[in-house]
Design a protein around this motif. Structure first.
Motif, PDB file in Angstrom:
ATOM      1  N   LEU A  58       0.802  -1.220   0.000  1.00 31.40           N
ATOM      2  CA  LEU A  58       0.000   0.000   0.000  1.00 31.40           C
ATOM      3  C   LEU A  58       0.839   1.276   0.000  1.00 31.40           C
ATOM      4  O   LEU A  58       0.334   2.341  -0.342  1.00 31.40           O
ATOM      5  CB  LEU A  58      -0.936   0.014   1.223  1.00 31.40           C
ATOM      6  CG  LEU A  58      -2.004  -1.065   1.245  1.00 31.40           C
ATOM      7  CD1 LEU A  58      -2.763  -1.036   2.567  1.00 31.40           C
ATOM      8  CD2 LEU A  58      -2.955  -0.903   0.080  1.00 31.40           C
ATOM      9  N   GLY A  59       2.095   1.171   0.374  1.00 29.43           N
ATOM     10  CA  GLY A  59       2.949   2.355   0.428  1.00 29.43           C
ATOM     11  C   GLY A  59       3.279   2.920  -0.935  1.00 29.43           C
ATOM     12  O   GLY A  59       3.601   4.102  -1.074  1.00 29.43           O
ATOM     13  N   ARG A  60       3.192   2.110  -1.958  1.00 23.08           N
ATOM     14  CA  ARG A  60       3.488   2.557  -3.327  1.00 23.08           C
ATOM     15  C   ARG A  60       2.243   2.974  -4.090  1.00 23.08           C
ATOM     16  O   ARG A  60       2.287   3.171  -5.297  1.00 23.08           O
ATOM     17  CB  ARG A  60       4.175   1.432  -4.088  1.00 23.08           C
ATOM     18  CG  ARG A  60       5.468   0.998  -3.478  1.00 23.08           C
ATOM     19  CD  ARG A  60       6.099  -0.070  -4.316  1.00 23.08           C
ATOM     20  NE  ARG A  60       7.075  -0.801  -3.514  1.00 23.08           N
ATOM     21  CZ  ARG A  60       7.553  -1.974  -3.829  1.00 23.08           C
ATOM     22  NH1 ARG A  60       7.152  -2.561  -4.934  1.00 23.08           N
ATOM     23  NH2 ARG A  60       8.426  -2.566  -3.060  1.00 23.08           N
ATOM     24  N   SER A  61       1.144   3.087  -3.402  1.00 21.52           N
ATOM     25  CA  SER A  61      -0.116   3.429  -4.045  1.00 21.52           C
ATOM     26  C   SER A  61      -0.095   4.870  -4.558  1.00 21.52           C
ATOM     27  O   SER A  61       0.698   5.709  -4.116  1.00 21.52           O
ATOM     28  CB  SER A  61      -1.255   3.272  -3.032  1.00 21.52           C
ATOM     29  OG  SER A  61      -2.459   3.769  -3.551  1.00 21.52           O
ATOM     30  N   GLU A  62      -0.976   5.145  -5.485  1.00 27.76           N
ATOM     31  CA  GLU A  62      -1.109   6.516  -5.981  1.00 27.76           C
ATOM     32  C   GLU A  62      -1.964   7.356  -5.054  1.00 27.76           C
ATOM     33  O   GLU A  62      -1.975   8.585  -5.160  1.00 27.76           O
ATOM     34  CB  GLU A  62      -1.710   6.490  -7.390  1.00 27.76           C
ATOM     35  CG  GLU A  62      -0.793   5.857  -8.410  1.00 27.76           C
ATOM     36  CD  GLU A  62      -1.421   5.793  -9.787  1.00 27.76           C
ATOM     37  OE1 GLU A  62      -2.470   6.430  -9.997  1.00 27.76           O
ATOM     38  OE2 GLU A  62      -0.868   5.098 -10.636  1.00 27.76           O
ATOM     39  N   ASN A  63      -2.681   6.725  -4.141  1.00 28.17           N
ATOM     40  CA  ASN A  63      -3.498   7.426  -3.158  1.00 28.17           C
ATOM     41  C   ASN A  63      -2.574   8.108  -2.145  1.00 28.17           C
ATOM     42  O   ASN A  63      -1.747   7.461  -1.503  1.00 28.17           O
ATOM     43  CB  ASN A  63      -4.427   6.428  -2.465  1.00 28.17           C
ATOM     44  CG  ASN A  63      -5.417   7.083  -1.537  1.00 28.17           C
ATOM     45  OD1 ASN A  63      -5.218   8.198  -1.065  1.00 28.17           O
ATOM     46  ND2 ASN A  63      -6.506   6.382  -1.273  1.00 28.17           N
ATOM     47  N   VAL A  64      -2.732   9.412  -2.014  1.00 25.23           N
ATOM     48  CA  VAL A  64      -1.859  10.200  -1.130  1.00 25.23           C
ATOM     49  C   VAL A  64      -2.030   9.779   0.330  1.00 25.23           C
ATOM     50  O   VAL A  64      -1.052   9.708   1.078  1.00 25.23           O
ATOM     51  CB  VAL A  64      -2.138  11.712  -1.310  1.00 25.23           C
ATOM     52  CG1 VAL A  64      -1.309  12.546  -0.352  1.00 25.23           C
ATOM     53  CG2 VAL A  64      -1.916  12.126  -2.743  1.00 25.23           C
ATOM     54  N   ASP A  65      -3.258   9.489   0.737  1.00 23.91           N
ATOM     55  CA  ASP A  65      -3.502   9.071   2.119  1.00 23.91           C
ATOM     56  C   ASP A  65      -2.788   7.759   2.437  1.00 23.91           C
ATOM     57  O   ASP A  65      -2.213   7.599   3.515  1.00 23.91           O
ATOM     58  CB  ASP A  65      -5.000   8.913   2.370  1.00 23.91           C
ATOM     59  CG  ASP A  65      -5.736  10.237   2.292  1.00 23.91           C
ATOM     60  OD1 ASP A  65      -5.165  11.260   2.739  1.00 23.91           O
ATOM     61  OD2 ASP A  65      -6.874  10.249   1.795  1.00 23.91           O
ATOM     62  N   ASN A  91     -11.011   4.707   8.577  1.00 25.19           N
ATOM     63  CA  ASN A  91     -10.427   5.538   7.524  1.00 25.19           C
ATOM     64  C   ASN A  91      -9.346   4.780   6.764  1.00 25.19           C
ATOM     65  O   ASN A  91      -9.297   4.807   5.535  1.00 25.19           O
ATOM     66  CB  ASN A  91      -9.835   6.824   8.101  1.00 25.19           C
ATOM     67  CG  ASN A  91     -10.896   7.747   8.637  1.00 25.19           C
ATOM     68  OD1 ASN A  91     -12.041   7.702   8.209  1.00 25.19           O
ATOM     69  ND2 ASN A  91     -10.526   8.565   9.600  1.00 25.19           N
ATOM     70  N   ILE A  92      -8.476   4.111   7.497  1.00 24.35           N
ATOM     71  CA  ILE A  92      -7.389   3.358   6.869  1.00 24.35           C
ATOM     72  C   ILE A  92      -7.963   2.251   5.990  1.00 24.35           C
ATOM     73  O   ILE A  92      -7.520   2.042   4.857  1.00 24.35           O
ATOM     74  CB  ILE A  92      -6.429   2.795   7.944  1.00 24.35           C
ATOM     75  CG1 ILE A  92      -5.721   3.934   8.663  1.00 24.35           C
ATOM     76  CG2 ILE A  92      -5.431   1.839   7.334  1.00 24.35           C
ATOM     77  CD1 ILE A  92      -4.914   3.514   9.869  1.00 24.35           C
ATOM     78  N   CYS A  93      -8.968   1.555   6.493  1.00 24.27           N
ATOM     79  CA  CYS A  93      -9.586   0.475   5.726  1.00 24.27           C
ATOM     80  C   CYS A  93     -10.294   1.030   4.490  1.00 24.27           C
ATOM     81  O   CYS A  93     -10.227   0.428   3.411  1.00 24.27           O
ATOM     82  CB  CYS A  93     -10.560  -0.283   6.612  1.00 24.27           C
ATOM     83  SG  CYS A  93     -11.185  -1.800   5.880  1.00 24.27           S
ATOM     84  N   LYS A  94     -10.933   2.184   4.613  1.00 30.42           N
ATOM     85  CA  LYS A  94     -11.617   2.793   3.467  1.00 30.42           C
ATOM     86  C   LYS A  94     -10.623   3.160   2.372  1.00 30.42           C
ATOM     87  O   LYS A  94     -10.854   2.892   1.195  1.00 30.42           O
ATOM     88  CB  LYS A  94     -12.393   4.036   3.926  1.00 30.42           C
ATOM     89  CG  LYS A  94     -13.143   4.748   2.812  1.00 30.42           C
ATOM     90  CD  LYS A  94     -13.917   5.938   3.342  1.00 30.42           C
ATOM     91  CE  LYS A  94     -12.921   7.019   3.711  1.00 30.42           C
ATOM     92  NZ  LYS A  94     -13.544   8.293   4.088  1.00 30.42           N
ATOM     93  N   TRP A  95      -9.468   3.738   2.776  1.00 33.21           N
ATOM     94  CA  TRP A  95      -8.453   4.095   1.776  1.00 33.21           C
ATOM     95  C   TRP A  95      -7.899   2.851   1.097  1.00 33.21           C
ATOM     96  O   TRP A  95      -7.684   2.839  -0.116  1.00 33.21           O
ATOM     97  CB  TRP A  95      -7.310   4.870   2.418  1.00 33.21           C
ATOM     98  CG  TRP A  95      -7.707   6.153   3.062  1.00 33.21           C
ATOM     99  CD1 TRP A  95      -8.733   6.979   2.707  1.00 33.21           C
ATOM    100  CD2 TRP A  95      -7.086   6.760   4.196  1.00 33.21           C
ATOM    101  NE1 TRP A  95      -8.794   8.054   3.549  1.00 33.21           N
ATOM    102  CE2 TRP A  95      -7.788   7.951   4.472  1.00 33.21           C
ATOM    103  CE3 TRP A  95      -6.020   6.418   5.008  1.00 33.21           C
ATOM    104  CZ2 TRP A  95      -7.439   8.797   5.506  1.00 33.21           C
ATOM    105  CZ3 TRP A  95      -5.670   7.259   6.048  1.00 33.21           C
ATOM    106  CH2 TRP A  95      -6.375   8.432   6.294  1.00 33.21           C
ATOM    107  N   ALA A  96      -7.662   1.799   1.878  1.00 31.44           N
ATOM    108  CA  ALA A  96      -7.124   0.569   1.304  1.00 31.44           C
ATOM    109  C   ALA A  96      -8.146  -0.120   0.403  1.00 31.44           C
ATOM    110  O   ALA A  96      -7.785  -0.700  -0.620  1.00 31.44           O
ATOM    111  CB  ALA A  96      -6.671  -0.379   2.409  1.00 31.44           C
ATOM    112  N   MET A  97      -9.421  -0.033   0.760  1.00 31.82           N
ATOM    113  CA  MET A  97     -10.453  -0.645  -0.067  1.00 31.82           C
ATOM    114  C   MET A  97     -10.612   0.067  -1.403  1.00 31.82           C
ATOM    115  O   MET A  97     -11.116  -0.529  -2.355  1.00 31.82           O
ATOM    116  CB  MET A  97     -11.785  -0.681   0.683  1.00 31.82           C
ATOM    117  CG  MET A  97     -11.840  -1.758   1.736  1.00 31.82           C
ATOM    118  SD  MET A  97     -13.375  -1.757   2.681  1.00 31.82           S
ATOM    119  CE  MET A  97     -14.592  -1.870   1.405  1.00 31.82           C
ATOM    120  N   GLN A  98     -10.191   1.311  -1.486  1.00 30.45           N
ATOM    121  CA  GLN A  98     -10.205   2.000  -2.769  1.00 30.45           C
ATOM    122  C   GLN A  98      -9.184   1.373  -3.714  1.00 30.45           C
ATOM    123  O   GLN A  98      -9.371   1.391  -4.924  1.00 30.45           O
ATOM    124  CB  GLN A  98      -9.934   3.491  -2.592  1.00 30.45           C
ATOM    125  CG  GLN A  98     -11.060   4.221  -1.911  1.00 30.45           C
ATOM    126  CD  GLN A  98     -10.709   5.653  -1.527  1.00 30.45           C
ATOM    127  OE1 GLN A  98      -9.577   6.086  -1.694  1.00 30.45           O
ATOM    128  NE2 GLN A  98     -11.687   6.376  -1.006  1.00 30.45           N
TER     129      GLN A  98
END
Length: 144
Positions: A58-65, A91-98
């Motif tokens: 998840l650290g290499r994601s394009e999502n800034v959060d 919040n963390i789970c929501k960002w990861a689910m994206q």
């Protein structure tokens, strides 16, 4: 000034002698420290492994959060600590689910393993120490 602080500490020890229940609790905690230490070490290993997995995935994601939360190993371990304490896991789970909806399985499994299992094992170990100490204690002089 230091002598006054030591006298305060002596008063606390005196309270432990007076209150049998408090004394049992403190002695039970002291008796279970070795087992609690190893459970904390296991918890640390689980958090470290989870931090490695999430920082790589998840650290290499394009999502800034997600980059802020899991961009480095330290940040990822801190995020896992927040998940254990249930502070901001929605919040963390929501960002990861994206990224991928399957991450909800990871985070729910992580919460079940760490929060509901290991933390309750610690509570059980402390209570086992308290009960073991209470069994050894002479309660015949206790007046009701």
């Amino acid at each position: 000034l230091r002598i006054l602080q030591l006298l305060r500490l002596a008063r606390i020890v005196r309270v432990l002698r007076i209150s049998r229940e408090l004394s049992l609790l403190v002695m039970g905690l002291a008796m279970s420290l070795k087992a609690v230490f190893w459970v904390f070490m296991l918890l640390l290993v689980v958090v470290y492994i989870g931090g490695l997995i999430c920082s790589v995935e998840l650290g290499r994601s394009e999502n800034v959060d997600l980059q802020e939360t899991f961009g480095s190993l330290f940040a990822s371990i801190y995020a896992h600590f927040k998940i254990i304490t249930l502070e901001s896991w929605p919040n963390i789970c929501k960002w990861a689910m994206q990224e991928n909806p399957a991450w909800v399985v990871y985070f729910l499994g992580f919460i079940l393993i760490t929060n509901l299992t290991l933390v309750n094992v610690i509570t059980g170990l402390v209570m086992d120490g308290v009960l073991e100490n209470a069994k050894d204690e002479d309660w015949s002089s206790e007046h009701m």
